[in-house]
Design a protein around this motif. Sequence first.
Motif, mmCIF file in Angstrom:
data_model
loop_
_atom_site.group_PDB
_atom_site.id
_atom_site.type_symbol
_atom_site.label_atom_id
_atom_site.label_comp_id
_atom_site.label_asym_id
_atom_site.label_seq_id
_atom_site.Cartn_x
_atom_site.Cartn_y
_atom_site.Cartn_z
ATOM 1 N N UNK A 20 40.509 -27.926 20.644
ATOM 2 C CA UNK A 20 41.773 -28.215 21.311
ATOM 3 C C UNK A 20 41.807 -29.646 21.865
ATOM 4 N N UNK A 21 40.663 -30.154 22.313
ATOM 5 C CA UNK A 21 40.640 -31.542 22.792
ATOM 6 C C UNK A 21 40.868 -32.515 21.648
ATOM 7 N N UNK A 22 40.297 -32.216 20.473
ATOM 8 C CA UNK A 22 40.522 -33.065 19.302
ATOM 9 C C UNK A 22 41.987 -33.041 18.892
ATOM 10 N N UNK A 23 42.594 -31.853 18.922
ATOM 11 C CA UNK A 23 44.009 -31.733 18.577
ATOM 12 C C UNK A 23 44.870 -32.479 19.596
ATOM 13 N N UNK A 24 44.516 -32.383 20.863
ATOM 14 C CA UNK A 24 45.271 -33.095 21.900
ATOM 15 C C UNK A 24 45.233 -34.596 21.656
ATOM 16 N N UNK A 25 44.063 -35.111 21.306
ATOM 17 C CA UNK A 25 43.926 -36.542 21.025
ATOM 18 C C UNK A 25 44.753 -36.933 19.811
ATOM 19 N N UNK A 26 44.688 -36.091 18.786
ATOM 20 C CA UNK A 26 45.424 -36.360 17.553
ATOM 21 C C UNK A 26 46.932 -36.391 17.800
ATOM 22 N N UNK A 27 47.400 -35.483 18.662
ATOM 23 C CA UNK A 27 48.838 -35.348 18.918
ATOM 24 C C UNK A 27 49.299 -36.141 20.138
ATOM 25 N N UNK A 28 48.373 -36.875 20.754
ATOM 26 C CA UNK A 28 48.662 -37.598 21.996
ATOM 27 C C UNK A 28 49.260 -36.662 23.046
ATOM 28 N N UNK A 29 48.692 -35.470 23.113
ATOM 29 C CA UNK A 29 49.142 -34.471 24.076
ATOM 30 C C UNK A 29 48.383 -34.618 25.390
ATOM 31 N N UNK A 30 48.961 -34.111 26.468
ATOM 32 C CA UNK A 30 48.275 -34.058 27.756
ATOM 33 C C UNK A 30 47.276 -32.911 27.697
ATOM 34 N N UNK A 31 46.026 -33.216 27.977
ATOM 35 C CA UNK A 31 44.964 -32.228 27.785
ATOM 36 C C UNK A 31 44.719 -31.441 29.071
ATOM 37 N N UNK A 32 45.354 -30.271 29.173
ATOM 38 C CA UNK A 32 45.070 -29.328 30.256
ATOM 39 C C UNK A 32 44.163 -28.213 29.738
ATOM 40 N N UNK A 33 43.498 -28.487 28.620
ATOM 41 C CA UNK A 33 42.627 -27.487 28.019
ATOM 42 C C UNK A 33 41.211 -27.592 28.535
ATOM 43 N N UNK A 34 40.437 -28.527 28.000
ATOM 44 C CA UNK A 34 39.025 -28.635 28.367
ATOM 45 C C UNK A 34 38.872 -28.976 29.842
ATOM 46 N N UNK A 35 37.869 -28.375 30.472
ATOM 47 C CA UNK A 35 37.706 -28.476 31.913
ATOM 48 C C UNK A 35 36.981 -29.721 32.376
ATOM 49 N N UNK A 349 48.158 -29.490 25.847
ATOM 50 C CA UNK A 349 47.077 -28.679 25.291
ATOM 51 C C UNK A 349 46.557 -27.697 26.337
ATOM 52 N N UNK A 350 46.193 -26.509 25.871
ATOM 53 C CA UNK A 350 45.658 -25.456 26.734
ATOM 54 C C UNK A 350 44.543 -24.749 25.975
ATOM 55 N N UNK A 351 43.975 -23.728 26.593
ATOM 56 C CA UNK A 351 42.947 -22.932 25.937
ATOM 57 C C UNK A 351 43.407 -21.476 25.875
ATOM 58 N N UNK A 352 43.417 -20.857 24.691
ATOM 59 C CA UNK A 352 43.768 -19.437 24.608
ATOM 60 C C UNK A 352 42.665 -18.580 25.220
ATOM 61 N N UNK A 353 43.042 -17.633 26.055
ATOM 62 C CA UNK A 353 42.049 -16.771 26.702
ATOM 63 C C UNK A 353 41.338 -15.899 25.672
ATOM 64 N N UNK A 354 41.968 -15.648 24.546
ATOM 65 C CA UNK A 354 41.336 -14.857 23.482
ATOM 66 C C UNK A 354 40.036 -15.487 23.001
ATOM 67 N N UNK A 355 39.881 -16.812 23.190
ATOM 68 C CA UNK A 355 38.657 -17.502 22.766
ATOM 69 C C UNK A 355 37.451 -17.053 23.574
ATOM 70 N N UNK A 356 37.670 -16.385 24.684
ATOM 71 C CA UNK A 356 36.586 -15.916 25.536
ATOM 72 C C UNK A 356 36.163 -14.485 25.201
ATOM 73 N N UNK A 357 36.646 -13.973 24.077
ATOM 74 C CA UNK A 357 36.264 -12.647 23.595
ATOM 75 C C UNK A 357 35.484 -12.796 22.285
ATOM 76 N N UNK A 358 34.823 -11.700 21.858
ATOM 77 C CA UNK A 358 33.989 -11.744 20.653
ATOM 78 C C UNK A 358 34.820 -12.093 19.422
ATOM 79 N N UNK A 359 35.990 -11.468 19.281
ATOM 80 C CA UNK A 359 36.861 -11.718 18.133
ATOM 81 C C UNK A 359 38.236 -12.101 18.642
ATOM 82 N N UNK A 360 38.560 -13.404 18.640
ATOM 83 C CA UNK A 360 39.837 -13.851 19.191
ATOM 84 C C UNK A 360 41.060 -13.326 18.447
ATOM 85 N N UNK A 361 40.864 -12.820 17.244
ATOM 86 C CA UNK A 361 42.010 -12.393 16.440
ATOM 87 C C UNK A 361 42.375 -10.920 16.622
ATOM 88 N N UNK A 362 41.578 -10.185 17.365
ATOM 89 C CA UNK A 362 41.869 -8.769 17.578
ATOM 90 C C UNK A 362 42.967 -8.614 18.632
#
Length: 397
Positions: A20-35, A349-362
Amino acid sequence: MLNTLPSKLPDVGSTIFTEMSSLALQCQAINLGQGFPDYPPPGSLIQAVCEAMMQGHNQYAPMAGLPQLRGAIASKIQAQHGRTYSTESEITVTSGATEALMSSLLALTHPGDEVLLIDPSYDLYAPSIRLAGAEAVRVPMRPPETGNPAFRVDWNRIESAITARTRMLVLNFPHNPTGLTLKPEDLDALEAIVSRHPILLLSDEAYEHIVFDGFTHLSPVSRPLLADHTVLVSSFGKTFHATGWKIGYCCAPESVMAEIRKVHQFTVFSVSTPMQAGIARYLRESDALSELSGFYQKKRDRLLSGLEETLLRPLHSEGTFFLLVDTSAVGPGLEKELAIRMTREIGVASIPVSAFYADPNRPESNHCLLRLCFAKLDATLDQAMERLRGLNAWVAG
């Protein structure tokens, strides 16, 4: 042959934070994702580190850390939690909380062991457990629901997951990503579990000094029974807005620490000497720790105020520098898909909470929640809120 070497982590790629930080940089987005903050460490701390360099603190530190820093850590924990740790045998300065966690898991778990994780859980834990040859057993929190708009830990469910193979329970409070903190009744439940089961507690307390609304951080080490079973881990990088310095520490009973140090000495041996010297001096001369919660509460409340004019509905954050937002009003779909779209089309940019689970797609990993980091300059937060107000038109269109 190199192309056929088996991987120890075949299903692990770049972390969601890197992505998400790489995507934020690519899109010139404000990065509220990585801590990480977008402001510097305190000037007097930087000065203390620079002076340490000029004074010759530039060679290897002792493996366990500079004595003056271990002493400052011992004094801090005694004042906070009433627990006395030996500076000689029970405190080790590490390369960030990350190395403390990894060294602890490698030292204390073995093939065939089980380690309990409370989901949503920080993405470092499970791969580290696998590298140690142990197995992660995930126990989910109760997610927000009508009438209970916050995550809750089900201690009965955690105890039910304990087996004869369970070696350790990983704790993370104040909790990333939910912002949940421990209460006295949580420590009561942990005491009951530890009294019935011979397990270790690995307590990740990286956000220990960021707790809101007049409350204070409750660590397991504040209870003697729990302290005897606990490895406490924390981070000066998070505390002093200096995540790139990678200075953390761990504390544990002597017999446990002896095993952790065996791994630590062959992982990094020791960590940056001038950083340690500077932090030790800063802890002696500054009252910054007592001011940190108030500093971040103002930022949390600024973000809350700005969100009132958007479609995102915040959950209550009791600690950390993160805030979860409910995206139900934006529409259905996987959290990660929405996070990517918002980065590209809204510029935040943000972080999906699903990324903190074993399978984010479930489906059970997706609760229409994104994590926002408010460790940012006020101007950065204001600009992000201005962009997020565009969600109203984005959804209508």
